[in-house]
Design a protein around this motif. Structure first.
Motif, PDB file in Angstrom:
ATOM      1  N   VAL A  52       7.950   4.540  -3.209  1.00 63.90           N
ATOM      2  CA  VAL A  52       8.034   4.562  -4.669  1.00 63.90           C
ATOM      3  C   VAL A  52       9.436   5.034  -5.028  1.00 63.90           C
ATOM      4  O   VAL A  52      10.170   5.517  -4.161  1.00 63.90           O
ATOM      5  CB  VAL A  52       6.972   5.496  -5.298  1.00 63.90           C
ATOM      6  N   LEU A  53       9.801   4.874  -6.276  1.00 67.05           N
ATOM      7  CA  LEU A  53      11.083   5.389  -6.733  1.00 67.05           C
ATOM      8  C   LEU A  53      10.847   6.686  -7.482  1.00 67.05           C
ATOM      9  O   LEU A  53       9.978   6.759  -8.354  1.00 67.05           O
ATOM     10  CB  LEU A  53      11.779   4.378  -7.651  1.00 67.05           C
ATOM     11  N   MET A  54      11.601   7.704  -7.107  1.00 73.04           N
ATOM     12  CA  MET A  54      11.552   8.982  -7.807  1.00 73.04           C
ATOM     13  C   MET A  54      12.967   9.265  -8.279  1.00 73.04           C
ATOM     14  O   MET A  54      13.877   9.426  -7.452  1.00 73.04           O
ATOM     15  CB  MET A  54      11.042  10.096  -6.891  1.00 73.04           C
ATOM     16  N   ASP A  55      13.142   9.258  -9.588  1.00 72.61           N
ATOM     17  CA  ASP A  55      14.479   9.365 -10.178  1.00 72.61           C
ATOM     18  C   ASP A  55      15.425   8.344  -9.550  1.00 72.61           C
ATOM     19  O   ASP A  55      16.548   8.650  -9.167  1.00 72.61           O
ATOM     20  CB  ASP A  55      15.027  10.789 -10.057  1.00 72.61           C
ATOM     21  N   GLU A  56      14.899   7.112  -9.415  1.00 62.85           N
ATOM     22  CA  GLU A  56      15.621   5.922  -8.935  1.00 62.85           C
ATOM     23  C   GLU A  56      15.967   5.934  -7.452  1.00 62.85           C
ATOM     24  O   GLU A  56      16.683   5.073  -6.970  1.00 62.85           O
ATOM     25  CB  GLU A  56      16.880   5.676  -9.774  1.00 62.85           C
ATOM     26  N   LYS A  57      15.450   6.897  -6.710  1.00 62.72           N
ATOM     27  CA  LYS A  57      15.676   6.958  -5.259  1.00 62.72           C
ATOM     28  C   LYS A  57      14.383   6.636  -4.538  1.00 62.72           C
ATOM     29  O   LYS A  57      13.305   7.062  -4.963  1.00 62.72           O
ATOM     30  CB  LYS A  57      16.137   8.364  -4.839  1.00 62.72           C
ATOM     31  N   PRO A  58      14.450   5.907  -3.420  1.00 61.71           N
ATOM     32  CA  PRO A  58      13.219   5.607  -2.681  1.00 61.71           C
ATOM     33  C   PRO A  58      12.661   6.853  -2.004  1.00 61.71           C
ATOM     34  O   PRO A  58      13.398   7.644  -1.426  1.00 61.71           O
ATOM     35  CB  PRO A  58      13.667   4.573  -1.643  1.00 61.71           C
ATOM     36  N   VAL A  59      11.352   7.018  -2.134  1.00 60.39           N
ATOM     37  CA  VAL A  59      10.647   8.162  -1.565  1.00 60.39           C
ATOM     38  C   VAL A  59       9.422   7.634  -0.839  1.00 60.39           C
ATOM     39  O   VAL A  59       8.716   6.767  -1.349  1.00 60.39           O
ATOM     40  CB  VAL A  59      10.217   9.141  -2.685  1.00 60.39           C
ATOM     41  N   LEU A  60       9.170   8.150   0.343  1.00 59.75           N
ATOM     42  CA  LEU A  60       7.975   7.790   1.091  1.00 59.75           C
ATOM     43  C   LEU A  60       6.840   8.691   0.624  1.00 59.75           C
ATOM     44  O   LEU A  60       6.794   9.882   0.942  1.00 59.75           O
ATOM     45  CB  LEU A  60       8.223   7.920   2.592  1.00 59.75           C
ATOM     46  N   SER A  61       5.930   8.130  -0.141  1.00 66.39           N
ATOM     47  CA  SER A  61       4.902   8.939  -0.791  1.00 66.39           C
ATOM     48  C   SER A  61       3.853   9.475   0.174  1.00 66.39           C
ATOM     49  O   SER A  61       3.136  10.407  -0.163  1.00 66.39           O
ATOM     50  CB  SER A  61       4.234   8.146  -1.913  1.00 66.39           C
ATOM     51  N   CYS A  62       3.785   8.937   1.390  1.00 65.28           N
ATOM     52  CA  CYS A  62       2.805   9.440   2.366  1.00 65.28           C
ATOM     53  C   CYS A  62       3.225  10.776   2.950  1.00 65.28           C
ATOM     54  O   CYS A  62       2.416  11.473   3.554  1.00 65.28           O
ATOM     55  CB  CYS A  62       2.567   8.430   3.489  1.00 65.28           C
ATOM     56  N   SER A  63       4.498  11.141   2.769  1.00 65.17           N
ATOM     57  CA  SER A  63       4.980  12.405   3.317  1.00 65.17           C
ATOM     58  C   SER A  63       5.629  13.279   2.237  1.00 65.17           C
ATOM     59  O   SER A  63       6.411  14.173   2.538  1.00 65.17           O
ATOM     60  CB  SER A  63       5.972  12.153   4.455  1.00 65.17           C
ATOM     61  N   THR A  64       5.274  13.000   0.983  1.00 64.79           N
ATOM     62  CA  THR A  64       5.820  13.750  -0.141  1.00 64.79           C
ATOM     63  C   THR A  64       4.667  14.360  -0.926  1.00 64.79           C
ATOM     64  O   THR A  64       3.715  13.660  -1.272  1.00 64.79           O
ATOM     65  CB  THR A  64       6.637  12.820  -1.070  1.00 64.79           C
ATOM     66  N   LEU A  65       4.758  15.629  -1.206  1.00 65.70           N
ATOM     67  CA  LEU A  65       3.725  16.270  -2.015  1.00 65.70           C
ATOM     68  C   LEU A  65       3.859  15.833  -3.464  1.00 65.70           C
ATOM     69  O   LEU A  65       4.975  15.682  -3.985  1.00 65.70           O
ATOM     70  CB  LEU A  65       3.828  17.786  -1.916  1.00 65.70           C
ATOM     71  N   ALA A  66       2.720  15.646  -4.124  1.00 64.52           N
ATOM     72  CA  ALA A  66       2.715  15.252  -5.536  1.00 64.52           C
ATOM     73  C   ALA A  66       3.447  16.281  -6.389  1.00 64.52           C
ATOM     74  O   ALA A  66       4.042  15.931  -7.411  1.00 64.52           O
ATOM     75  CB  ALA A  66       1.281  15.059  -6.020  1.00 64.52           C
TER      76      ALA A  66
END
Length: 155
Positions: free
Chosen positions: A48-62
């Protein structure tokens, strides 16, 4: 714990558990383009994009979304459909499972690189796995999409 963030352009406040993964949270909110693949941050399916940067949501806490702008494929349907058509026309839609990650990373790349070379595209997308076509079709589709966009800008 309460977080406040933007999801696909809509400001939200949500109550979450501190250990909730962003992937699970987004799917609970109806963002089904965010897919569970390897669960080890190696395949790119959950990008997903978080502040326009790609982030792997499976290893990122909400909780990391607090105060941020999160965009999923659902939040950029028109752009995604346009790029997805180029990828599909090159034969890279065999199963389609990897396409959301490729599309999200391509748009993140375009925020950083104005005129990427084929080598830069391959390097930027190296974290995405495709078991069907081995990246050749995706790369061709992305290159043709970039040529199309450039021609539109020049017209």
């Amino acid at each position: 714990m309460k977080i406040e963030f933007w999801l696909n352009g809509v400001k939200r406040q949500e109550e979450i558990q501190p250990d909730t993964l962003l992937l699970d949270f987004l799917r609970e909110k109806g963002c089904y383009s965010v897919k569970r693949g390897c669960e080890t941050a190696n395949c790119g399916l959950c990008t997903v994009l978080m502040d326009e940067k790609p982030v792997l949501s499976c290893s990122t806490l909400a909780a990391r979304a607090d105060g941020k702008k999160v965009v999923t494929l659902e939040g950029m349907q028109k752009e995604a459909q346009e790029l997805g058509t180029f990828i599909a026309n090159e034969g890279a839609e065999q199963c389609g499972f990897c396409n959301p990650g490729f599309i999200m990373n391509t748009f993140a790349m375009l925020k950083e690189l104005t005129d990427p070379t084929e080598e830069q595209i391959k390097e930027y997308l190296s974290g995405n796995l495709c078991r069907c076509s081995g990246f050749v079709s995706q790369t061709r589709g992305i290159l043709k999409f970039l040529q199309y966009k450039k021609a539109q800008e020049e017209a």
